[in-house]
Motif scaffolding. Structure first.
Motif, PDB file in Angstrom:
ATOM      1  N   THR A 403      -2.111  15.270  22.325  1.00 27.56           N
ATOM      2  CA  THR A 403      -1.832  13.850  22.577  1.00 27.56           C
ATOM      3  C   THR A 403      -1.623  13.112  21.260  1.00 27.56           C
ATOM      4  OG1 THR A 403      -4.203  13.322  22.607  1.00 27.56           O
ATOM      5  CG2 THR A 403      -3.156  13.836  24.722  1.00 27.56           C
ATOM      6  N   GLY A 404      -0.835  12.065  21.319  1.00 29.24           N
ATOM      7  CA  GLY A 404      -0.542  11.238  20.143  1.00 29.24           C
ATOM      8  C   GLY A 404      -1.192   9.880  20.259  1.00 29.24           C
ATOM      9  N   PRO A 405      -0.681   8.937  19.444  1.00 33.07           N
ATOM     10  CA  PRO A 405       0.409   9.119  18.496  1.00 33.07           C
ATOM     11  C   PRO A 405       0.003   9.948  17.280  1.00 33.07           C
ATOM     12  CG  PRO A 405      -0.468   6.905  18.322  1.00 33.07           C
ATOM     13  CD  PRO A 405      -1.141   7.528  19.505  1.00 33.07           C
ATOM     14  N   LEU A 406       0.962  10.726  16.769  1.00 30.92           N
ATOM     15  CA  LEU A 406       0.752  11.566  15.596  1.00 30.92           C
ATOM     16  C   LEU A 406       1.688  11.112  14.495  1.00 30.92           C
ATOM     17  CD1 LEU A 406       0.723  14.989  17.475  1.00 30.92           C
ATOM     18  CD2 LEU A 406      -1.284  13.748  16.630  1.00 30.92           C
ATOM     19  N   THR A 407       1.162  10.983  13.287  1.00 27.40           N
ATOM     20  CA  THR A 407       1.949  10.445  12.173  1.00 27.40           C
ATOM     21  C   THR A 407       1.770  11.315  10.934  1.00 27.40           C
ATOM     22  OG1 THR A 407       1.612   8.193  13.001  1.00 27.40           O
ATOM     23  CG2 THR A 407       2.391   8.414  10.743  1.00 27.40           C
ATOM     24  N   LEU A 408       2.885  11.663  10.313  1.00 30.25           N
ATOM     25  CA  LEU A 408       2.887  12.329   9.009  1.00 30.25           C
ATOM     26  C   LEU A 408       3.057  11.279   7.930  1.00 30.25           C
ATOM     27  CD1 LEU A 408       3.220  14.749   7.007  1.00 30.25           C
ATOM     28  CD2 LEU A 408       5.670  14.674   7.565  1.00 30.25           C
ATOM     29  N   LYS A 409       2.176  11.326   6.918  1.00 28.31           N
ATOM     30  CA  LYS A 409       2.282  10.423   5.785  1.00 28.31           C
ATOM     31  C   LYS A 409       2.197  11.248   4.502  1.00 28.31           C
ATOM     32  CE  LYS A 409      -0.167   6.740   8.290  1.00 28.31           C
ATOM     33  NZ  LYS A 409      -1.328   5.805   8.278  1.00 28.31           N
ATOM     34  N   LEU A 410       2.952  10.838   3.504  1.00 24.23           N
ATOM     35  CA  LEU A 410       2.850  11.491   2.198  1.00 24.23           C
ATOM     36  C   LEU A 410       3.377  10.572   1.113  1.00 24.23           C
ATOM     37  CD1 LEU A 410       5.984  12.450   1.376  1.00 24.23           C
ATOM     38  CD2 LEU A 410       5.493  14.261   3.010  1.00 24.23           C
ATOM     39  N   SER A 411       3.007  10.873  -0.129  1.00 21.83           N
ATOM     40  CA  SER A 411       3.557  10.185  -1.297  1.00 21.83           C
ATOM     41  C   SER A 411       4.588  11.097  -1.949  1.00 21.83           C
ATOM     42  CB  SER A 411       2.440   9.842  -2.285  1.00 21.83           C
ATOM     43  OG  SER A 411       1.537   8.908  -1.715  1.00 21.83           O
ATOM     44  N   TRP A 412       5.638  10.507  -2.516  1.00 20.54           N
ATOM     45  CA  TRP A 412       6.754  11.296  -3.029  1.00 20.54           C
ATOM     46  C   TRP A 412       7.496  10.527  -4.108  1.00 20.54           C
ATOM     47  CZ3 TRP A 412      11.846   9.551  -2.742  1.00 20.54           C
ATOM     48  CH2 TRP A 412      12.046   8.395  -1.994  1.00 20.54           C
ATOM     49  N   TYR A 413       8.273  11.249  -4.898  1.00 22.60           N
ATOM     50  CA  TYR A 413       9.304  10.596  -5.709  1.00 22.60           C
ATOM     51  C   TYR A 413      10.453  11.555  -5.947  1.00 22.60           C
ATOM     52  CZ  TYR A 413       7.389  12.817 -10.040  1.00 22.60           C
ATOM     53  OH  TYR A 413       6.963  13.705 -11.001  1.00 22.60           O
ATOM     54  N   LEU A 414      11.610  10.972  -6.167  1.00 22.21           N
ATOM     55  CA  LEU A 414      12.807  11.678  -6.626  1.00 22.21           C
ATOM     56  C   LEU A 414      13.290  10.939  -7.861  1.00 22.21           C
ATOM     57  CD1 LEU A 414      15.181  13.743  -6.215  1.00 22.21           C
ATOM     58  CD2 LEU A 414      16.344  11.900  -4.952  1.00 22.21           C
ATOM     59  N   ALA A 415      13.545  11.678  -8.943  1.00 20.61           N
ATOM     60  CA  ALA A 415      14.045  11.074 -10.179  1.00 20.61           C
ATOM     61  C   ALA A 415      15.281  11.843 -10.624  1.00 20.61           C
ATOM     62  CB  ALA A 415      12.979  11.100 -11.265  1.00 20.61           C
ATOM     63  N   GLU A 484      14.289  15.710 -10.769  1.00 14.70           N
ATOM     64  CA  GLU A 484      12.884  16.068 -10.595  1.00 14.70           C
ATOM     65  C   GLU A 484      12.375  15.461  -9.290  1.00 14.70           C
ATOM     66  OE1 GLU A 484      11.216  18.109 -12.316  1.00 14.70           O
ATOM     67  OE2 GLU A 484      11.652  17.975 -14.474  1.00 14.70           O
ATOM     68  N   ALA A 485      11.372  16.095  -8.692  1.00 15.18           N
ATOM     69  CA  ALA A 485      10.764  15.578  -7.471  1.00 15.18           C
ATOM     70  C   ALA A 485       9.307  16.006  -7.415  1.00 15.18           C
ATOM     71  CB  ALA A 485      11.513  16.076  -6.238  1.00 15.18           C
ATOM     72  N   ALA A 486       8.527  15.281  -6.638  1.00 15.57           N
ATOM     73  CA  ALA A 486       7.108  15.609  -6.473  1.00 15.57           C
ATOM     74  C   ALA A 486       6.603  15.065  -5.148  1.00 15.57           C
ATOM     75  CB  ALA A 486       6.279  15.053  -7.627  1.00 15.57           C
ATOM     76  N   VAL A 487       5.513  15.660  -4.679  1.00 12.30           N
ATOM     77  CA  VAL A 487       4.845  15.263  -3.438  1.00 12.30           C
ATOM     78  C   VAL A 487       3.351  15.306  -3.680  1.00 12.30           C
ATOM     79  CG1 VAL A 487       4.327  15.990  -1.067  1.00 12.30           C
ATOM     80  CG2 VAL A 487       6.686  16.035  -1.893  1.00 12.30           C
ATOM     81  N   ASP A 488       2.613  14.375  -3.060  1.00 15.58           N
ATOM     82  CA  ASP A 488       1.150  14.401  -3.145  1.00 15.58           C
ATOM     83  C   ASP A 488       0.566  13.779  -1.882  1.00 15.58           C
ATOM     84  OD1 ASP A 488      -1.293  14.999  -4.231  1.00 15.58           O
ATOM     85  OD2 ASP A 488      -1.189  13.575  -5.882  1.00 15.58           O
ATOM     86  N   ASP A 489      -0.692  14.114  -1.619  1.00 18.11           N
ATOM     87  CA  ASP A 489      -1.477  13.525  -0.558  1.00 18.11           C
ATOM     88  C   ASP A 489      -0.748  13.506   0.795  1.00 18.11           C
ATOM     89  OD1 ASP A 489      -3.293  13.195  -2.535  1.00 18.11           O
ATOM     90  OD2 ASP A 489      -3.692  11.088  -2.165  1.00 18.11           O
ATOM     91  N   VAL A 490      -0.522  14.698   1.332  1.00 17.51           N
ATOM     92  CA  VAL A 490       0.100  14.849   2.637  1.00 17.51           C
ATOM     93  C   VAL A 490      -1.001  14.758   3.705  1.00 17.51           C
ATOM     94  CG1 VAL A 490       1.498  16.326   4.114  1.00 17.51           C
ATOM     95  CG2 VAL A 490       1.849  16.345   1.622  1.00 17.51           C
ATOM     96  N   VAL A 491      -0.796  13.943   4.718  1.00 16.93           N
ATOM     97  CA  VAL A 491      -1.803  13.780   5.753  1.00 16.93           C
ATOM     98  C   VAL A 491      -1.123  13.593   7.102  1.00 16.93           C
ATOM     99  CG1 VAL A 491      -2.008  11.287   5.369  1.00 16.93           C
ATOM    100  CG2 VAL A 491      -3.877  12.508   6.461  1.00 16.93           C
ATOM    101  N   ILE A 492      -1.687  14.200   8.146  1.00 10.05           N
ATOM    102  CA  ILE A 492      -1.253  13.999   9.523  1.00 10.05           C
ATOM    103  C   ILE A 492      -2.419  13.377  10.278  1.00 10.05           C
ATOM    104  CG2 ILE A 492      -0.495  15.098  11.665  1.00 10.05           C
ATOM    105  CD1 ILE A 492       0.823  17.260   9.951  1.00 10.05           C
ATOM    106  N   THR A 493      -2.154  12.270  10.957  1.00  9.49           N
ATOM    107  CA  THR A 493      -3.211  11.570  11.672  1.00  9.49           C
ATOM    108  C   THR A 493      -2.887  11.465  13.158  1.00  9.49           C
ATOM    109  OG1 THR A 493      -2.191   9.404  11.228  1.00  9.49           O
ATOM    110  CG2 THR A 493      -3.860  10.187   9.665  1.00  9.49           C
ATOM    111  N   GLN A 494      -3.943  11.310  13.950  1.00  8.44           N
ATOM    112  CA  GLN A 494      -3.818  11.060  15.379  1.00  8.44           C
ATOM    113  C   GLN A 494      -4.424   9.699  15.674  1.00  8.44           C
ATOM    114  OE1 GLN A 494      -6.528  13.185  17.958  1.00  8.44           O
ATOM    115  NE2 GLN A 494      -4.965  13.417  19.551  1.00  8.44           N
ATOM    116  N   GLY A 495      -3.664   8.849  16.350  1.00  9.56           N
ATOM    117  CA  GLY A 495      -4.168   7.529  16.677  1.00  9.56           C
ATOM    118  C   GLY A 495      -3.455   6.439  15.912  1.00  9.56           C
TER     119      GLY A 495
END
Length: 495
Positions: A403-415, A484-495
């Motif tokens: 069951t949801g809602p389900l959300t993907l969140k992350l921090s990123w950059y592209l340079a 260049e690119a990077a990703v940090d703090d990937v999180v999936i939440t319910q609710g």
């Protein structure tokens, strides 16, 4: 809203924020949205009119009328319990311009998740600036006072901003946005802008209507049976533009300026085939004659809907997260089809590089590691950047709840450097039972783009009950360019 200029057109060309057509997600137990008092909002408009009348007829950023407007807003917010800062614009603003007013509500919520609501407080010298933009400022002020009076349980922090010197070139908001440290930028999950929200021949426009925050505003208007459109007239011409430029998701409400309402819009919204605001940047922009109560009232309720939907209620449950401080099973080149010869994704401590500005950041969002395209700096910025094509990395399998809602969140950059093209990209996708679906793609362009952390969020509710993986790709896919690119703090939440 500032007048259209060639500079405004240039601002449109550099919008670089995450956009998605996925429906906005809300806390599972978002609290009931209060009605925003039209009577109180109009009382604020009367105050701004009185201030202009007593101070030479206008509230330009360099005027006594603006100083008095700052005092009125600051005093009301301070009395309501906000932490209020008057931020002087020390570069880029008109000489003598007054300060931005920044107000943080101390009522709790995740300090790493901030929703920012803003409106420009200044007007032009031709008149009192009631629709442009006392209407936005009065709406914002009344929402802030309602938040203080109701004091709901918050899942995120809420901040209000009243910008100086917008009419001279979006200067106050640009100063604020450009002086935010990268870690503070990453905390701002969305910026909502309110500019000219009471036009007498008004329409119902939403900035970046397909973005997650835009879809939240649209949901309110849908609920009352009012059709909305993308705000094309205001694109790049108001205070959301500086936040777009630094990678923060934005939206907002507007009712139209000098553009004429079309026959189709008259059929949809009523009114006449004439300017949305016949007094745009004129002396007749006064209260009460240049305000539509209906349009103004709906704008306030839409803004409140967005705030209460996104920032109040029971905190979401974390389903899965990764800060990259330890190895959790991400796989580089999972399909065996990558073509990049250098700059492959890796987890580690990144080293800073610089070429006409920062291209790889040593600062992560949390801890010391992130996921980055070639963590070493080398003797020059191009030694370990992406070269030769695409590099990809895929998360371990993640079991999503049914069951949801389900959300993907992350921090990123592209340079990238100014020799990049639209063939270069950063992309986030979800690998699910039916294949692979792109959630977000940021393309390169032939302009210099410095590294700066941004945040994105996308709905995964459509994949509830499945085992999924997150796929991240980046590419230097055309002529050799610095990417260049990077990703940090990937999180999936319910609710």
């Amino acid at each position: 809203m500032r007048a259209f200029t060639a500079l405004a057109l240039a601002s449109v060309a550099v919008l670089v924020v995450p956009t998605t057509t996925a429906a906005a997600t809300a806390p599972a137990a978002a609290l009931a949205v209060p009605d925003i008092s039209l009577t109180n909002t109009k009382a604020h408009l009367q105050q701004f009119q009185s201030i202009a009348t007593a101070n030479g007829g206008n509230r330009r950023s360099t005027s006594a009328g603006y100083t008095a407007s700052v005092a009125y807003v600051s005093n009301r917010l301070t009395a309501a319990g906000f932490t209020v800062t008057r931020q002087n614009c020390t570069s880029g603003c008109t000489s003598g311009a007054g300060p931005n007013v920044i107000a943080d509500w101390p009522g709790g919520g995740d300090p790493n998740s901030v929703y920012l609501f803003g409106a420009h407080l200044d007007g032009v010298s031709a008149g009192p600036g009631i629709n442009d933009n006392a209407s936005g400022s009065a709406t914002l002020l009344e929402i802030a006072l309602t938040l203080a009076a109701t004091n709901p349980s918050l899942t995120s922090r809420v901040r209000f901003a009243f910008w100086t010197d917008e009419e001279q070139g979006l200067n106050g908001s640009r100063f604020y946005a450009n002086t935010l440290p990268s870690t503070e930028r990453a905390k701002i999950k969305a910026y909502f802008n309110f500019d000219m929200v009471g036009s007498t021949n008004g329409g119902y426009f939403i900035n970046r209507i397909t973005s997650v925050p835009g879809q939240t505003l649209k949901a309110y208007y849908d609920s009352i049976g009012v059709q909305t459109e993308e705000n094309t007239e205001g694109a790049g011409r108001s205070d959301d533009a500086p936040f777009n430029a630094i990678g923060i998701q934005t939206s907002g409400v507007a009712a139209g300026a000098s553009r004429a309402k079309t026959a189709a819009q008259v059929a949809k919204w009523g009114g006449t085939q004439s300017a949305f605001d016949p007094c745009y940047h004129r002396a007749c922009d006064t209260y009460p004659s240049n305000i539509s109560d209906t349009v103004l009232n709906r704008a306030g309720d839409a803004a409140a809907y967005a705030l209460w939907t996104l920032a109040t209620g029971t905190p979401a449950t974390v389903v899965w997260s990764d800060t990259f401080e330890t190895a959790t099973g991400w796989t580089v080149n999972p399909a065996g089809t990558d073509t990049a010869t250098t700059g492959q994704w890796e987890r580690g401590v990144p080293q800073a590089t610089n070429s006409s500005g920062p291209k790889q950041l040593a600062a992560t969002i949390s801890g010391t590691n992130d996921l980055v395209t070639g963590r070493l700096a080398g003797a020059s910025a191009g030694d370990y950047d992406i070269d030769g094509g695409t590099t990809s990395v895929r998360s371990p399998a993640i079991a999503l709840p049914a069951t949801g809602p389900l959300t993907l969140k992350l921090s990123w950059y592209l340079a990238h450097g100014s020799n990049a093209t639209s063939a270069d990209f950063f992309r986030v996708s979800v690998v699910h039972n039916g294949g692979t679906t792109a959630l977000f793609t940021q393309l390169g362009s032939a302009t210099n783009r410095d590294a700066a952390w941004a945040s994105g969020s996308w709905s995964l509710t459509g994949y509830a009950g499945q085992s999924v993986r997150i796929l991240v790709e980046a590419a230097d896919a055309a002529t050799a360019s610095l990417v260049e690119a990077a990703v940090d703090d990937v999180v999936i939440t319910q609710g």
